[in-house]
Scaffold this active site. Structure first.
Site, PDB file in Angstrom:
ATOM      1  N   ARG A 168       0.836  -1.208   0.000  1.00 20.12           N
ATOM      2  CA  ARG A 168       0.000   0.000   0.000  1.00 20.12           C
ATOM      3  C   ARG A 168       0.872   1.261   0.000  1.00 20.12           C
ATOM      4  NH1 ARG A 168      -2.292  -3.660  -1.175  1.00 20.12           N
ATOM      5  NH2 ARG A 168      -4.179  -4.594  -0.344  1.00 20.12           N
ATOM      6  N   SER A 242     -10.868  -0.319   3.459  1.00 17.48           N
ATOM      7  CA  SER A 242     -10.017  -0.793   4.552  1.00 17.48           C
ATOM      8  C   SER A 242      -9.245   0.386   5.135  1.00 17.48           C
ATOM      9  CB  SER A 242      -9.045  -1.858   4.043  1.00 17.48           C
ATOM     10  OG  SER A 242      -9.746  -2.986   3.576  1.00 17.48           O
ATOM     11  N   GLU A 338      -4.396   3.416   6.250  1.00 16.92           N
ATOM     12  CA  GLU A 338      -4.207   3.472   4.797  1.00 16.92           C
ATOM     13  C   GLU A 338      -4.517   4.866   4.245  1.00 16.92           C
ATOM     14  OE1 GLU A 338      -5.737   0.538   2.190  1.00 16.92           O
ATOM     15  OE2 GLU A 338      -5.251  -1.148   3.487  1.00 16.92           O
TER      16      GLU A 338
END
Length: 342
Positions: A168, A242, A338
């Site tokens: 990520r 998420s 994130e």
């Protein structure tokens, strides 16, 4: 002011972030071409203002009003070319909707992105975040990224190695990539497609449908069904997907945790480390379905934080911090978010 530009002051951003947080930008410019972007970067009226490049707003948390200029990437365009017998190159502009682009590739008879179906956001955000799902990450399928260097105005291409992809993560999220603005992204997809069913949940769902030889579209449809069952639609319940990355710990520390928590969900990594399931950790701390003011944790997936209505950035960040503290206190593991906080 450049005749190409329309600068809108005090612009509301609620519809431009999937959390649905109410905030406004001091200035807003809709960007529909590279020349418009270049003009905006040179515009005296915007000089000296903080700058936010915005796509679909699916990976940000607005912590308050933005005292700067939002450049909203709304560029369009998709095309494909056969690069070789084995590879088909597919290119899309940064402003294209990611899921619509994946569906377009499938309509052209090209597979390879189906495992990434229904991920919210734009094409331009995909390499920045190195989005991934069901056994595929952008780094696995990326050919190149066309970027504009904001300070110099130079446009150039970056290959996969230059993007410095991580979990990520990418160069675009680092200090030395802060001036790089994604214009379009090219993917290298297989001309001879085979399904990627390495992810156990996806493989099981395909098997339950008795699909011995699933097509790329059938794999995509299966992924879409799984995601819709587990994740809230941002158009209905504000969220950014998420919220936390799955933490990575050493093999030794994972073994220590397993002695205390035998049901710990973990996955061995190629380098010998272990990736833990952040959702499981959060769930075990009792946060699934729990609210803290107008912000909460989605009842079906502990990894998703939601805006139940009227939540501000402070509500989301307060909830996230409370979860982080509980997980760290119980497991000695620090969760990393994130989304980008603006």
């Amino acid at each position: 002011m450049s005749p190409e530009l329309t600068i809108e002051p005090n612009y509301p951003l609620q519809a431009l972030n999937t959390f649905g947080i109410t905030a406004q930008a001091a200035a807003y410019v809709r960007i529909s071409s590279t020349s418009q972007l270049q003009a905006a970067l040179q515009e005296p009226a915007l000089a000296g203002m903080p700058r936010l490049i915005l796509g679909g707003g699916s990976n940000i948390v607005l912590t308050g009003d933005f005292a700067g200029a939002v450049l909203h990437m709304a560029t369009r365009g998709m095309r494909l070319a056969q690069a070789s017998f084995d590879t088909i190159l597919v290119t899309a502009a940064a402003g294209e909707n990611w899921h619509a682009f994946v569906q377009w590739t499938l309509a052209q008879g090209v597979g390879g992105l189906e495992n990434l179906s229904l991920i919210p956001g734009t094409v331009g955000a995909a390499p920045i975040q190195n989005i991934g799902a069901y056994g595929v990450e952008i780094k696995d399928v990326l050919h190149s990224v066309s970027v504009l260097h904001a300070a110099s105005g130079i446009v150039f291409d970056m290959d996969r190695d230059a993007c410095r992809f991580g979990y990520r993560d990418s160069i675009f999220k680092q200090a030395d990539g802060a001036e790089l603005i994604v214009l379009e992204v090219t993917f290298a997809l297989p001309a001879q497609w085979q399904p990627n069913l390495r992810y156990a949940e996806l493989a099981q769902a395909v098997a339950e449908q008795q699909l011995a030889n699933p097509s790329a579209q059938q794999v995509a449809d299966t992924v879409i069904a799984i995601r819709r069952r587990k994740l809230p639609d941002p158009a209905v319940i504000g969220n950014a997907g998420s919220f936390f990355k799955n933490p990575v710990v050493s093999k030794e520390y994972c073994a220590q945790l397993l002695e205390r928590y035998p049901a710990l969900v973990h996955h061995a990594q190629p380098d010998g480390s272990e990736k833990l399931a952040a959702g499981w950790l959060i769930d075990q701390c009792g946060w699934k379905g729990r609210n803290l003011g107008p912000a909460g944790v989605y009842p079906r997936q502990a990894l998703v934080l939601v805006n139940n209505g009227g939540a501000r950035g402070a509500d989301i960040t307060g909830l996230a911090e409370a979860i982080r503290k509980d997980v760290e206190a119980r497991y000695g593991v620090l969760l990393s978010p994130e989304p980008v906080f603006v």
